[in-house]
Design a protein around this motif. Structure first.
Motif, mmCIF file in Angstrom:
data_model
loop_
_atom_site.group_PDB
_atom_site.id
_atom_site.type_symbol
_atom_site.label_atom_id
_atom_site.label_comp_id
_atom_site.label_asym_id
_atom_site.label_seq_id
_atom_site.Cartn_x
_atom_site.Cartn_y
_atom_site.Cartn_z
ATOM 1 N N LYS A 97 7.076 11.452 -0.518
ATOM 2 C CA LYS A 97 6.236 10.296 -0.834
ATOM 3 C C LYS A 97 7.053 9.201 -1.511
ATOM 4 N N ASP A 137 7.658 5.422 -0.061
ATOM 5 C CA ASP A 137 7.364 4.245 -0.877
ATOM 6 C C ASP A 137 8.599 3.351 -0.996
ATOM 7 N N SER A 163 1.983 6.208 5.417
ATOM 8 C CA SER A 163 1.840 7.645 5.154
ATOM 9 C C SER A 163 1.952 8.496 6.415
#
Length: 67
Positions: A29, A33, A39
């Protein structure tokens, strides 16, 4: 020519780092980012290598060994 996997998964990160699978999900994650990925997009072994500083050959050797 043997095909090799180019995406990295939390279970791979667990085996490479010795940390938990949950840590692997968190790290993926963070990488998404950092790279501005959505996602649903995958993280490649090269992106993981660049982000963590672990040499790509080590990552690919681990993935090949476990596959």
């Amino acid at each position: 020519m043997k095909l090799r996997r180019i995406c990295i998964y939390p279970k791979d990160i667990q085996g490479i780092t010795g940390r938990s699978e949950r840590y692997g999900r968190k790290l993926i994650k963070e990488i998404k980012d950092h790279l501005g990925k959505a996602s649903h997009q995958f993280v490649t072994t090269m992106e993981f290598s660049e982000y963590t500083g672990i040499h790509l050959d080590i990552i690919e050797a681990y993935i090949q060994q476990t596959s």
